[in-house]
Scaffold this motif. Structure first.
Motif, PDB file in Angstrom:
ATOM      1  N   ALA A 563      46.625  61.265 116.729  1.00  0.00           N
ATOM      2  CA  ALA A 563      47.872  61.620 117.410  1.00  0.00           C
ATOM      3  C   ALA A 563      48.992  60.666 117.050  1.00  0.00           C
ATOM      4  O   ALA A 563      50.178  61.026 117.080  1.00  0.00           O
ATOM      5  CB  ALA A 563      47.654  61.621 118.919  1.00  0.00           C
ATOM      6  N   GLN A 564      48.644  59.442 116.698  1.00  0.00           N
ATOM      7  CA  GLN A 564      49.640  58.432 116.365  1.00  0.00           C
ATOM      8  C   GLN A 564      49.032  57.460 115.371  1.00  0.00           C
ATOM      9  O   GLN A 564      47.887  57.039 115.533  1.00  0.00           O
ATOM     10  CB  GLN A 564      50.071  57.681 117.640  1.00  0.00           C
ATOM     11  CG  GLN A 564      51.029  56.549 117.403  1.00  0.00           C
ATOM     12  CD  GLN A 564      51.370  55.792 118.694  1.00  0.00           C
ATOM     13  OE1 GLN A 564      52.477  55.327 118.875  1.00  0.00           O
ATOM     14  NE2 GLN A 564      50.406  55.685 119.591  1.00  0.00           N
ATOM     15  N   ILE A 565      49.773  57.113 114.353  1.00  0.00           N
ATOM     16  CA  ILE A 565      49.330  56.130 113.375  1.00  0.00           C
ATOM     17  C   ILE A 565      50.338  54.991 113.350  1.00  0.00           C
ATOM     18  O   ILE A 565      51.545  55.224 113.220  1.00  0.00           O
ATOM     19  CB  ILE A 565      49.195  56.737 111.961  1.00  0.00           C
ATOM     20  CG1 ILE A 565      48.165  57.877 111.971  1.00  0.00           C
ATOM     21  CG2 ILE A 565      48.788  55.667 110.950  1.00  0.00           C
ATOM     22  CD1 ILE A 565      48.081  58.636 110.652  1.00  0.00           C
ATOM     23  N   LEU A 566      49.841  53.761 113.497  1.00  0.00           N
ATOM     24  CA  LEU A 566      50.689  52.578 113.438  1.00  0.00           C
ATOM     25  C   LEU A 566      50.418  51.849 112.138  1.00  0.00           C
ATOM     26  O   LEU A 566      49.260  51.655 111.763  1.00  0.00           O
ATOM     27  CB  LEU A 566      50.395  51.639 114.616  1.00  0.00           C
ATOM     28  CG  LEU A 566      50.449  52.243 116.026  1.00  0.00           C
ATOM     29  CD1 LEU A 566      50.024  51.198 117.061  1.00  0.00           C
ATOM     30  CD2 LEU A 566      51.840  52.771 116.337  1.00  0.00           C
ATOM     31  N   VAL A 567      51.477  51.445 111.459  1.00  0.00           N
ATOM     32  CA  VAL A 567      51.336  50.689 110.216  1.00  0.00           C
ATOM     33  C   VAL A 567      51.742  49.245 110.487  1.00  0.00           C
ATOM     34  O   VAL A 567      52.905  48.987 110.840  1.00  0.00           O
ATOM     35  CB  VAL A 567      52.190  51.279 109.085  1.00  0.00           C
ATOM     36  CG1 VAL A 567      51.982  50.481 107.795  1.00  0.00           C
ATOM     37  CG2 VAL A 567      51.852  52.746 108.856  1.00  0.00           C
ATOM     38  N   ILE A 573      54.758  46.002 113.612  1.00  0.00           N
ATOM     39  CA  ILE A 573      54.651  47.446 113.408  1.00  0.00           C
ATOM     40  C   ILE A 573      55.879  47.895 112.614  1.00  0.00           C
ATOM     41  O   ILE A 573      57.012  47.848 113.117  1.00  0.00           O
ATOM     42  CB  ILE A 573      54.580  48.201 114.755  1.00  0.00           C
ATOM     43  CG1 ILE A 573      53.324  47.781 115.536  1.00  0.00           C
ATOM     44  CG2 ILE A 573      54.572  49.706 114.522  1.00  0.00           C
ATOM     45  CD1 ILE A 573      53.203  48.434 116.898  1.00  0.00           C
ATOM     46  N   VAL A 574      55.648  48.305 111.378  1.00  0.00           N
ATOM     47  CA  VAL A 574      56.777  48.663 110.510  1.00  0.00           C
ATOM     48  C   VAL A 574      56.972  50.179 110.410  1.00  0.00           C
ATOM     49  O   VAL A 574      58.060  50.644 110.040  1.00  0.00           O
ATOM     50  CB  VAL A 574      56.588  48.066 109.096  1.00  0.00           C
ATOM     51  CG1 VAL A 574      56.628  46.544 109.165  1.00  0.00           C
ATOM     52  CG2 VAL A 574      55.268  48.527 108.463  1.00  0.00           C
ATOM     53  N   GLU A 575      55.917  50.932 110.751  1.00  0.00           N
ATOM     54  CA  GLU A 575      56.030  52.387 110.755  1.00  0.00           C
ATOM     55  C   GLU A 575      55.128  52.940 111.849  1.00  0.00           C
ATOM     56  O   GLU A 575      54.106  52.344 112.186  1.00  0.00           O
ATOM     57  CB  GLU A 575      55.604  52.980 109.401  1.00  0.00           C
ATOM     58  CG  GLU A 575      56.481  52.593 108.234  1.00  0.00           C
ATOM     59  CD  GLU A 575      55.975  53.200 106.921  1.00  0.00           C
ATOM     60  OE1 GLU A 575      55.184  54.168 106.988  1.00  0.00           O
ATOM     61  OE2 GLU A 575      56.357  52.706 105.853  1.00  0.00           O
ATOM     62  N   ARG A 576      55.500  54.089 112.383  1.00  0.00           N
ATOM     63  CA  ARG A 576      54.634  54.783 113.343  1.00  0.00           C
ATOM     64  C   ARG A 576      54.947  56.271 113.287  1.00  0.00           C
ATOM     65  O   ARG A 576      56.075  56.679 113.002  1.00  0.00           O
ATOM     66  CB  ARG A 576      54.787  54.217 114.755  1.00  0.00           C
ATOM     67  CG  ARG A 576      56.099  54.516 115.440  1.00  0.00           C
ATOM     68  CD  ARG A 576      56.097  53.950 116.859  1.00  0.00           C
ATOM     69  NE  ARG A 576      56.305  52.512 116.881  1.00  0.00           N
ATOM     70  CZ  ARG A 576      55.887  51.717 117.853  1.00  0.00           C
ATOM     71  NH1 ARG A 576      55.221  52.210 118.880  1.00  0.00           N
ATOM     72  NH2 ARG A 576      56.139  50.421 117.809  1.00  0.00           N
ATOM     73  N   GLY A 577      53.922  57.088 113.564  1.00  0.00           N
ATOM     74  CA  GLY A 577      54.092  58.534 113.535  1.00  0.00           C
ATOM     75  C   GLY A 577      52.779  59.203 113.210  1.00  0.00           C
ATOM     76  O   GLY A 577      51.729  58.562 113.131  1.00  0.00           O
ATOM     77  N   THR A 578      52.835  60.533 112.987  1.00  0.00           N
ATOM     78  CA  THR A 578      51.628  61.263 112.584  1.00  0.00           C
ATOM     79  C   THR A 578      51.477  61.153 111.069  1.00  0.00           C
ATOM     80  O   THR A 578      52.375  60.685 110.358  1.00  0.00           O
ATOM     81  CB  THR A 578      51.732  62.737 112.990  1.00  0.00           C
ATOM     82  OG1 THR A 578      52.846  63.334 112.291  1.00  0.00           O
ATOM     83  CG2 THR A 578      51.933  62.880 114.494  1.00  0.00           C
ATOM     84  N   HIS A 579      50.349  61.629 110.589  1.00  0.00           N
ATOM     85  CA  HIS A 579      50.082  61.574 109.148  1.00  0.00           C
ATOM     86  C   HIS A 579      51.169  62.300 108.350  1.00  0.00           C
ATOM     87  O   HIS A 579      51.738  61.709 107.399  1.00  0.00           O
ATOM     88  CB  HIS A 579      48.696  62.157 108.874  1.00  0.00           C
ATOM     89  CG  HIS A 579      48.332  62.235 107.431  1.00  0.00           C
ATOM     90  ND1 HIS A 579      48.071  61.126 106.651  1.00  0.00           N
ATOM     91  CD2 HIS A 579      48.199  63.318 106.590  1.00  0.00           C
ATOM     92  CE1 HIS A 579      47.784  61.502 105.416  1.00  0.00           C
ATOM     93  NE2 HIS A 579      47.852  62.835 105.364  1.00  0.00           N
ATOM     94  N   PRO A 580      51.512  63.525 108.699  1.00  0.00           N
ATOM     95  CA  PRO A 580      52.574  64.207 107.928  1.00  0.00           C
ATOM     96  C   PRO A 580      53.920  63.487 108.019  1.00  0.00           C
ATOM     97  O   PRO A 580      54.654  63.395 107.033  1.00  0.00           O
ATOM     98  CB  PRO A 580      52.641  65.593 108.573  1.00  0.00           C
ATOM     99  CG  PRO A 580      51.298  65.789 109.207  1.00  0.00           C
ATOM    100  CD  PRO A 580      50.901  64.430 109.685  1.00  0.00           C
TER     101      PRO A 580
END
Length: 619
Positions: A563-567, A573-580
């Motif tokens: 549901a959520q991906i954190l980079v 945390i430089v990016e967050r969101g779903t895979h697409p």
């Protein structure tokens, strides 16, 4: 904002040398818990010594009764039956009271050792992960072993030897003062003072040899244990001789210290024997003169000689006792030093039980460092909605695994807060917090026991049927029953008899059996080949369904449905969101995805890589 600072300094294994009285004061409450047994044992002890002192008095009367003299011409014609019976009774009483003392006090000593050992064991588990990362297992186990053994020695020697010896010496000197020339008492008392002073002085001098031996023994044992635990690494690099030299270096230093200790012991024993020999000779010289001038009888000569022989044994033993007590105190220093270790992570005085209502997780502006000069996390802020999966990806060292350690509260954060269902984890009990969380770690370490025991560790007391159900869900049941001993198969030290993938599946089964509300997969399939990973990934997704899940990802393909991906990058945390969404952003995540796809293509085109089923590694 309230700030919580975690100490960054490594915790030492034990504090420096403790004061002997401080060590004794630490021990006394454990003994005094059985005060009536202690008092009764002391009563029997004094009774035994009174009976023992009475034996030479009976011998004197027997000799005088049997000696022919002008005042006693028929001495040999009358059997002194009463004196013989008294002599036998005193001998029996000495043994009887001694055994009663041992019988009464045995429970006190063993219970004290058991209670302290258990307290140390519990305390070690209560210490922070920081302490255990800095500990040396081999040396610490030796410290515990010697310390518990030292408790028994200290109790035995101090309560059962020093006090009765002092009682016996007091009674003997009092009798000599009241019945004989004052020089008998003077010689006895002088010898006692010189003997004790010499013993204390030399023993104090040689105590540091014992302490040095302890330290060197612990270091040598640490090297041996560490080498054996890393057996495979030693064999990989052919470093058996190197490890043997390292171990022998420790043994060589220990040998030197042990020789010095034994040499100083010989000096002590020689000095003690010389003092006693001079005293006995002087006493017999005075007694012989007394018999010759008629002021003493043969019975008096026998009495004085018996007293000195009887005192010689406890006096000689007194030196041994003092040495053993000092050695026991030295051994106990490091044991109680472990209890002195500060509990970095402790429950708050008003800590409550964690109440789970969906298991929503919230990291709010979290900063954290392991060492003051190296900060790990910077203003990390995210929420894992109840029943959803959040994945964390990033390069090695970016702080991914630190998130799981903080969630388990192995460390306290520097600033910010971590909460579950709105409850700050610093304000709930650690037991309830950890009961609500299950983890499948990247590096699974198993107990040296059976497969069944290791799976059941997730839920002590689980039935065999529950264990089998968990093993089936983790796709390891078929493998287990194919083994000769099935679920009773021993896994070896740290699980070395199983492959990495097999250990990982045991860990998954263990976590399934725990059935936690919150799941953490810390690169849970990193040890599996592609085929095994595919077989397990579906089970992991089923497990995570309707559970709050934190996935620390190794292969990005495994978290595409999160549901959520954190980079994370260097703790931020430089990016967050779903895979697409992250692929569309064409940032760091997209670069990592592209790199893994290239490696997957290369792996498929390489027969060697395909046969090995090698795992991809993020760089």
């Amino acid at each position: 904002m309230r700030r919580h600072t975690a100490s960054s300094e490594p915790a030492p294994l034990a504090t420096g040398p403790r004061n002997d009285w401080a060590t004794i004061k630490t021990l006394l409450p454990y003994l005094w818990a059985y005060k009536w047994r202690v008092l009764l044992a002391l009563l029997f002890l004094v009774g035994a010594k009174l009976a023992q002192v009475g034996v030479p008095l009976i011998l004197k009367e027997l000799v005088d009764h049997m000696t022919i003299s002008p005042g006693n011409p028929r001495a040999l014609l009358v059997l002194p039956l009463g004196l013989l019976l008294a002599y036998g009774a005193l001998r029996v009483c000495t043994t009887l009271f001694t055994e009663l003392r041992e019988f009464v006090f045995a429970k006190v000593t063993q219970r004290a050792v058991r209670t302290i050992a258990l307290k140390v064991f519990r305390h070690l588990h209560a210490l922070s992960l920081r302490f255990h990362l800095n500990r040396q297992t081999g040396g610490m186990t030796r410290d515990i072993e010697r310390g518990t053994r030292g408790i028994g020695s200290l109790v035995q020697f101090s309560l059962f030897s020093i006090l009765p010896t002092l009682v016996e010496i007091t009674l003997v000197i009092a009798y000599l003062v009241l019945h004989y020339d004052i020089w008998f008492a003077v010689i006895t008392l002088s010898a006692l003072v010189i003997y004790i002073s010499f013993t204390v002085f030399v023993t104090e001098w040689r105590t540091h040899f014992r302490r040095t031996m302890n330290e060197l023994d612990s270091k040598a044992n640490t090297k041996a244990i560490d080498s054996l635990l890393n057996y495979e690494t030693v064999k990989y690099f052919g470093n058996e001789d190197y490890e043997a030299r390292r171990y022998d270096e420790g043994l060589k230093h220990y040998e030197t210290a042990a020789v010095k200790s034994q040499t100083s012991l010989s000096l002590l024993n020689t000095g003690q024997s010389l003092i006693i020999a001079v005293a006995v000779t002087l006493m017999l010289w005075r007694a012989t003169n007394g018999v010759m001038d008629g002021s003493m009888t043969l019975g008096d000569l026998v009495l004085v000689n018996a007293f000195m022989i009887q005192l010689y044994v406890p006096l000689n033993f007194l030196g041994v006792i003092y040495r053993e007590i000092k050695q026991s105190l030295a051994d106990m220093e490091r044991l109680f030093g472990l209890l002195d270790q500060h509990r970095e992570i402790a429950d708050a005085p008003d800590a409550r039980t964690l109440l789970i209502d969906g298991a929503q997780v919230r990291f709010s502006h979290v900063d954290f460092h392991y060492e003051s000069k190296r900060k790990i996390l910077f203003d990390v802020d995210f929420t894992i909605a109840a029943g959803t999966t959040t994945a964390v990806v990033g390069h090695s060292g970016s702080g991914k695994s630190t998130l799981s350690r903080l969630l388990f509260r192995f460390y306290d954060i520097d600033s910010g807060s971590i909460s579950i269902d709105g409850q700050d984890i610093r304000k709930v009990t650690q037991a309830s917090l950890r009961q609500a969380i299950g983890i499948v770690p990247q590096d699974t370490v198993l107990f040296n026991d059976s497969i069944e025991y290791n799976i059941a560790y997730g839920k002590p007391g689980a039935t065999h049927e529950e264990i089998i159900a968990a093993a089936k869900a983790a796709s390891i049941h078929d493998f287990i029953i194919s083994l000769p001993d099935a679920y009773q198969t021993a896994v070896g030290e740290r699980g070395l008899k199983l492959s990495g993938g097999e250990k990982q599946r045991v860990a998954i089964a263990r976590t399934l059996l725990k059935n936690p509300a919150l799941l953490i997969f810390d690169e849970a399939t990193s040890a599996l080949d592609s085929k095994a990973e595919q077989a397990i990934q579906a089970q992991l997704q089923d497990i995570a369904r309707n559970r709050t899940t934190l996935v620390i990802a190794h292969r990005l393909s495994t978290i595409a449905d999160a549901a959520q991906i954190l980079v994370l990058d260097h703790g931020k945390i430089v990016e967050r969101g779903t895979h697409p969404q992250l692929l569309a952003a064409d940032g760091l995540y997209a670069q990592m995805w592209a790199r893994q796809q290239v490696r997957n293509d290369e792996g498929l085109s390489s027969p060697a890589a395909h046969d090995a089923g090698e795992a991809e590694v993020l760089t």
